[in-house]
Design a protein around this motif. Structure first.
Motif, PDB file in Angstrom:
ATOM      1  N   VAL A 139      11.842  64.918  43.024  1.00 49.26           N
ATOM      2  CA  VAL A 139      11.854  64.576  44.451  1.00 49.26           C
ATOM      3  C   VAL A 139      12.985  63.602  44.733  1.00 49.26           C
ATOM      4  O   VAL A 139      13.067  62.531  44.131  1.00 49.26           O
ATOM      5  N   TRP A 190      15.501  62.645  48.323  1.00 50.31           N
ATOM      6  CA  TRP A 190      15.893  63.021  49.678  1.00 50.31           C
ATOM      7  C   TRP A 190      16.905  62.004  50.185  1.00 50.31           C
ATOM      8  O   TRP A 190      16.825  60.804  49.901  1.00 50.31           O
ATOM      9  N   TRP A 213      20.894  61.705  52.680  1.00 45.82           N
ATOM     10  CA  TRP A 213      21.870  62.359  53.560  1.00 45.82           C
ATOM     11  C   TRP A 213      23.262  61.956  53.117  1.00 45.82           C
ATOM     12  O   TRP A 213      23.444  60.996  52.360  1.00 45.82           O
ATOM     13  N   ASP A 267      21.262  60.307  47.732  1.00 42.85           N
ATOM     14  CA  ASP A 267      19.801  60.318  47.807  1.00 42.85           C
ATOM     15  C   ASP A 267      19.296  58.900  48.017  1.00 42.85           C
ATOM     16  O   ASP A 267      19.755  57.968  47.348  1.00 42.85           O
TER      17      ASP A 267
END
Lengths: 272, 174
Positions: free
Chosen positions: B27, B29, B31, B35
């Motif tokens: 996992v 996440w 932009w 990350d």
């Protein structure tokens, strides 16, 4: 001790943490590329100034060793100044001529040691048996005589100055009258020519030359000028006071005279 | 440490290790090619060790779990360093959150033992320590302070939510 142990036990968590955290940092720096690069960069940025600072503060610890190094370097440098070298270049004058066969050669040398002024002056020159210097060879200085070689070592030779009570040199006048040159130990500028027949006319300022009869010096080298003559009653001889052309006490150079015919002439002298 | 707590701790060790390595390590996440959100569940192991566990042992166990995760993540020393720090901070966090009448020394930090609100504050503070340490070690320089802060800010709620779900699902007593 008990207190120390209690402190250790009480803060065992902190110790465990510190040890393991240092181990982790070590692992991170050694096994992860980006962290390793950052660490290397940081070390190169701050490490040099830090180590400079530390070295500055700890410089005094090194003084003894530093001193030893400098002392050795001083010794090495002192050994390189010209005065401590032994000049190995050989300056021998000789020439080739079909009409004249070379008899005397001259070997340039420097005076490296002088005895204190006294009745028995000697000096040491920096040429020795390695270059053919032998006992009994004469030494001339600029414009006059210096002495006679008395002792020889491989690189050096000891010279009896003409200002030595035991020095005897065969010297004569232009008119072939000759005698023995000796020093009376009093005036370093004057020597005495003895055993000159008293019927020989001598005028002041006559020049005294070497005779060459003793195979020490070449014939005809000027030694000095006559200052006065004193007949010795009853001996049929006169003493001439000779003013030297040079000052043997001041000599810095000497040319060792080598007689190439010495062996031949010595053979004749041994014949009874 | 009772035998139940021992068994539970051992199970949590293995379970959280597998969970972190095989699921939550995937996992990430963010932009702009970077990350910022990661999920960390394994600090739960250190958080839920019994209160009576000796402090050096807590730190050592944290180190071992972190090192195990590092072996699978190819980040040798990173998780270990962060979790060692977390384990070291655990008593400090507990002291901050200490109730007026003190802890029941025999309990395990759990919803039942600490109460729901205190348990989540406890987990949050531990996670804060862990994430800060981890991202600091990961960046390895304060030059990236903004990055460290952003990652911590994004990862803290996500990890806390996952931990809360796990704690509420399993709801361990010891």
């Amino acid at each position: 001790m008990g207190r120390l142990l209690r402190i250790l036990i009480n803060s065992s968590g902190l110790f465990t943490f510190a040890v393991l955290q240092l181990l982790c940092l070590y692992l991170i720096v050694n096994h992860n590329d980006s962290q390793r690069r950052i660490w290397a960069e940081t070390k190169s940025v701050y490490g040099s100034s830090a180590s400079e600072f530390i070295a500055d503060k700890l410089a005094f610890l090194d003084v003894a060793r530093e001193n030893e190094i400098l002392r050795r370097e001083n010794a090495a440098l002192l050994a390189r100044i010209p005065g401590s070298g032994y000049n190995t270049s050989v300056d021998t004058a000789s020439f080739q001529d079909s009409m004249l066969q070379q008899r005397f050669t001259y070997l340039a040398s420097r005076v490296v040691n002088k005895s204190p002024y006294g009745p028995y002056n000697t000096l040491v020159i920096d040429r020795g048996a390695n270059l053919g210097v032998e006992r009994g060879q004469g030494v001339v200085a600029d414009g006059g005589l210096l002495g006679i070689v008395s002792e020889v070592t491989p690189r050096h030779a000891r010279v009896l100055s003409i200002l030595h009570l035991d020095t005897r040199i065969s010297a004569g006048l232009d008119n072939q009258a000759f005698g023995t040159l000796r020093w009376d130990g009093r005036d370093p500028r004057r020597v005495t020519l003895t055993d000159v027949p008293d019927y020989v006319p001598v005028a002041p300022n006559d020049t005294i030359f070497t005779t060459g009869y003793s195979n020490v010096f070449p014939t005809g080298l000027p030694i000095g000028t006559v200052e006065s003559s004193e007949p010795l009653p009853g001996t049929g001889s006169q003493d001439l006071t000779v003013v030297l052309l040079n000052d043997p006490l001041m000599a810095g150079n000497g040319y060792i005279v080598r007689d190439l015919f010495k062996d031949e002439l010595d053979q004749l002298n041994t014949v009874k | 440490m009772t035998s139940t707590a021992l068994v539970n701790s051992a199970l949590r060790f293995v379970g959280l290790l597998l969970l972190q390595v095989f699921i939550f390590n995937q996992v990430a996440w963010g932009w702009g090619g970077r990350d910022y959100l990661f999920v960390f569940v394994y600090p739960l192991f250190v958080a839920m060790l019994p209160l009576r566990t000796p402090r050096p042992l807590v730190i050592l166990l944290g180190f071992l779990l972190g090192l195990s995760i590092d072996f699978f993540s190819e980040t040798l020393g990173l998780h270990a360093g962060a979790l060692t720090f977390t384990a070291y901070c655990r008593p400090l966090v507990l002291r901050i959150l200490e109730p007026r009448d003190g802890y029941n020394i025999k309990t395990t930090p759990s919803v039942a033992g600490l109460g729901t609100g205190r348990m989540f504050r406890y987990l949050g503070l531990l996670l804060l320590a862990h994430l800060s340490a981890f991202f600091l070690l990961q960046a390895f320089s304060l030059v990236f302070a903004a990055d460290i802060l952003l990652k911590t800010v994004f990862s803290l709620p996500a990890s806390l939510v996952v931990m809360a779900v796990l704690v509420l699902i399993f709801n361990p007593k010891a």
